[in-house]
Scaffold this active site. Structure first.
Site, PDB file in Angstrom:
ATOM      1  N   TRP A 276       0.868  -1.185   0.000  1.00 42.40           N
ATOM      2  CA  TRP A 276       0.000   0.000   0.000  1.00 42.40           C
ATOM      3  C   TRP A 276       0.908   1.241   0.000  1.00 42.40           C
ATOM      4  CZ3 TRP A 276      -1.765   2.780   4.859  1.00 42.40           C
ATOM      5  CH2 TRP A 276      -2.712   3.762   4.566  1.00 42.40           C
TER       6      TRP A 276
ATOM      7  N   ASP B 138      -0.637  -5.142   9.491  1.00 44.26           N
ATOM      8  CA  ASP B 138      -1.611  -4.132   9.094  1.00 44.26           C
ATOM      9  C   ASP B 138      -2.882  -4.888   8.713  1.00 44.26           C
ATOM     10  OD1 ASP B 138      -3.155  -2.193   7.950  1.00 44.26           O
ATOM     11  OD2 ASP B 138      -1.660  -1.495   6.507  1.00 44.26           O
TER      12      ASP B 138
ATOM     13  N   LYS C 270     -13.179  -0.228   6.014  1.00 50.95           N
ATOM     14  CA  LYS C 270     -13.755  -1.091   4.977  1.00 50.95           C
ATOM     15  C   LYS C 270     -14.823  -2.018   5.533  1.00 50.95           C
ATOM     16  CE  LYS C 270      -9.823   0.308   3.129  1.00 50.95           C
ATOM     17  NZ  LYS C 270      -9.498   1.029   1.946  1.00 50.95           N
TER      18      LYS C 270
HETATM   19  N1  KET Z   1      -3.691  -0.352   5.388  1.00 47.98           N
HETATM   20  C1  KET Z   1      -3.961  -0.768   4.134  1.00 47.98           C
HETATM   21  C2  KET Z   1      -3.278  -1.981   3.634  1.00 47.98           C
HETATM   22  C3  KET Z   1      -4.858  -0.033   3.356  1.00 47.98           C
HETATM   23  O1  KET Z   1      -5.109  -0.485   2.135  1.00 47.98           O
HETATM   24  C4  KET Z   1      -5.465   1.132   3.859  1.00 47.98           C
HETATM   25  C5  KET Z   1      -6.337   1.929   3.010  1.00 47.98           C
HETATM   26  C6  KET Z   1      -5.164   1.495   5.170  1.00 47.98           C
HETATM   27  C7  KET Z   1      -4.262   0.740   5.907  1.00 47.98           C
HETATM   28  C8  KET Z   1      -5.709   2.704   5.855  1.00 47.98           C
HETATM   29  O2  KET Z   1      -7.056   2.908   5.831  1.00 47.98           O
HETATM   30  P1  KET Z   1      -7.729   3.851   6.923  1.00 47.98           P
HETATM   31  O3  KET Z   1      -8.906   4.428   6.273  1.00 47.98           O
HETATM   32  O4  KET Z   1      -6.713   4.866   7.378  1.00 47.98           O
HETATM   33  O5  KET Z   1      -8.100   2.947   8.047  1.00 47.98           O
HETATM   34  N2  KET Z   1      -6.363   1.801   1.752  1.00 47.98           N
HETATM   35  C9  KET Z   1      -7.255   2.472   0.789  1.00 47.98           C
HETATM   36  C10 KET Z   1      -7.504   3.917   1.029  1.00 47.98           C
HETATM   37  C11 KET Z   1      -6.282   4.769   1.161  1.00 47.98           C
HETATM   38  O6  KET Z   1      -5.357   4.687   0.350  1.00 47.98           O
HETATM   39  O7  KET Z   1      -6.254   5.566   2.131  1.00 47.98           O
HETATM   40  C12 KET Z   1      -6.718   2.191  -0.621  1.00 47.98           C
HETATM   41  O8  KET Z   1      -5.675   1.550  -0.753  1.00 47.98           O
HETATM   42  O9  KET Z   1      -7.376   2.590  -1.588  1.00 47.98           O
END
Ligand code: KET
Length: 479
Positions: free
Chosen positions: A207, A288, A324
């Site tokens: 990511w 993660d 998610k």
């Molecule tokens: N870890 C991973 C692997 C991840 O894909 C995301 C979010 C997050 C943590 C963090 O999400 P949060 O909303 O802070 O709990 N991924 C999606 C959104 C982004 O990039 O912020 C994405 O990959 O599209």
């Protein structure tokens, strides 16, 4: 504009403005300004050399605030040396999508769940929990630094299993934080403070924000092999070799399930081997977990990897997100859990996490924490959540199958697209390169990240044929 204390060419500092016209916007002749006081780019990149926005020559001075030299002048912004940042590789895609007026456009950039009608989705169980919260009339007092106690209990139990001995023995330090990102960032600050010699190793690819998080926390990182483009699968041997070769005591960042962006997870047997190497090398596993429940549709199955490490008695970091699986993207609700070897260690670790959080954001927001605590803490609502999560995961599996069917039916080249079916979670890693991804957007109005990742959560059955056409064109006609 510059404050009086620093504004050397203001009327209050006539020595520097000598030769200029009188008045509040005095503009000195460049030649009359000593060379060392002329406007230079504060980052040394020649921004507006010697000229203000209006094209006037200005007199300025510089002041060294550590790494950045502040431009100080009357007729020029104090932010003259701040360069334009590039758009975020993931969230920037949504901005570009919004600006596109074409009816065919499709946003497969950010990993955010959409309905079959491609609309954002608020889970029914979330609406139900919010209604109850409103009726109860809860107050809006500050939370403690570590967050809502009921949330912290629920989140650790959801992750590790309610009857996990490490919970009963008080071995888990849990802090509610600002969703997955904020939890990772807090853990990174902890690593920087207490393990200044350690480095983090992260999967290649990963990511995109992981690198930003460790860069900003000043934690050194390097990559371990993960994805094998030849097999469009896991480079397991490379992964093990690189984890083995990392300096003893490294932090190994692992995706608990539904690896982003590849959608390729190790098998249970491979997880055992990964745990073996990490244990032998005295590394620290750092999970993660952003997709618990979204990979398989089952919360327990998706926690398999984390629970395996914990069962071996290892100390483990785990960042969690509810963006998610409960669709709480903008509530910023998640947690950092540190499983420790003794209760007093957990107490100390928790106290230091709180100490780091306090000057960063003081204490976390309450709304999302209450939703999670209510849903997980109520048997009926918990059941309803699991059902909705299965439905969301099921819809993604359906579009995955349909996309594969469309590609296989339309592509006459004999290319094997079955890797799409082997990937899991929200994403498919298509193997399209940057130029091909650009073609997807420029020609077909399909918005996606430039690493070739598409979010299947943003795709509908109705759009699969169109997407297949776009992918086939980009794959075969663009190099
Ligand atoms: N870890 C991973 C692997 C991840 O894909 C995301 C979010 C997050 C943590 C963090 O999400 P949060 O909303 O802070 O709990 N991924 C999606 C959104 C982004 O990039 O912020 C994405 O990959 O599209």
């Amino acid at each position: 504009m510059a404050s009086a204390a620093f504004a050397v060419s203001s009327p209050a500092a006539p020595a520097v403005a000598a030769g200029s016209k009188a008045g509040p916007r005095a503009v000195p002749d460049r030649r009359s300004v000593p060379a060392h006081l002329r406007l230079v780019s504060v980052l040394g990149r020649g921004v507006n050399q010697g000229r203000s926005r209006t094209g006037c020559r200005v007199g300025i001075t510089r002041k060294n605030f550590g790494r950045v030299m502040m431009a100080l002048a009357v007729d020029v912004s104090r932010f003259e040396g701040v360069p334009m940042a590039p758009p975020d590789p993931i969230l920037g895609v949504s901005e570009a999508f919004k600006a596109d007026k074409n009816d065919l456009k499709l946003n497969l950039g950010v990993g955010a769940y959409r309905t079959e009608e491609l609309q954002p989705y608020v889970l029914n169980v979330v609406k139900k929990a919010e209604k109850l919260m409103l009726e109860k009339g809860d107050n809006k007092e500050y939370l403690p630094i570590e967050g809502l106690a009921a949330f912290n209990k629920a989140t650790a139990e959801l992750l590790l299993g309610a009857d996990n001995p490490v919970i009963k023995q008080g071995l888990v330090a849990t802090i509610q934080s600002l969703s997955g990102t904020g939890s990772l960032r807090l853990a990174a600050a902890f690593i920087q403070r207490y393990f200044p010699e350690a480095k983090v190793i992260i999967s290649s690819p990963t990511w995109g924000n992981h690198k930003n998080i460790f860069n900003d926390a000043r934690v050194p990182w390097s990559e371990y092999r993960y994805y094998d483009p030849k097999t469009v699968g896991l480079d397991f041997e490379g992964m093990i070799a690189d984890i083995e070769a990392a300096p003893e005591g490294s932090f190994v960042l692992l995706h608990g399930c539904a690896h982003n962006p590849t959608g390729i997870d190790p098998t249970p047997e491979q997880w055992e081997k990964i745990a073996d190497v990490i244990q032998e090398k005295k590394h620290m596993p750092f999970f993660d977990v952003a997709y618990q429940g979204f990979a398989s549709g089952s919360l327990d199955e998706d926690a398999f990897s984390v629970r395996l490490f914990v069962k071996r008695g290892m100390e483990v970091f785990v960042a969690q997100s509810y963006s998610k699986n409960l669709g709480l993207y903008s509530e910023r609700i998640g947690a950092i859990n540190v499983v420790c070897s003794a209760p007093d260690v957990a107490d100390r670790v928790k106290s230091q996490l709180k100490r780091l959080a306090r000057p960063m954001y003081s204490n976390p927001p309450i709304h999302g924490a209450r939703i999670v605590a209510n849903v997980v803490g109520d048997l009926t609502m918990f059941g309803e959540w699991k059902q909705e999560m299965e439905e969301m995961a099921g819809r993604i599996k359906n579009v995955r199958q349909k996309l594969y069917d469309s590609l296989s039916a339309k592509d006459q080249s004999g290319k094997d697209w079955s890797f799409i079916l082997r990937q899991i979670g929200m994403f498919s890693y298509t193997g399209l390169n940057k130029a091909q991804s650009d073609n997807m957007t420029d020609k077909w109005h399909v918005y996606m990240t430039k690493d070739g990742r598409i979010s299947l959560a943003g795709l509908s059955l109705a759009k699969c044929d169109y997407l297949a056409d776009a992918i086939i064109d980009s794959f075969h006609n663009v190099n």
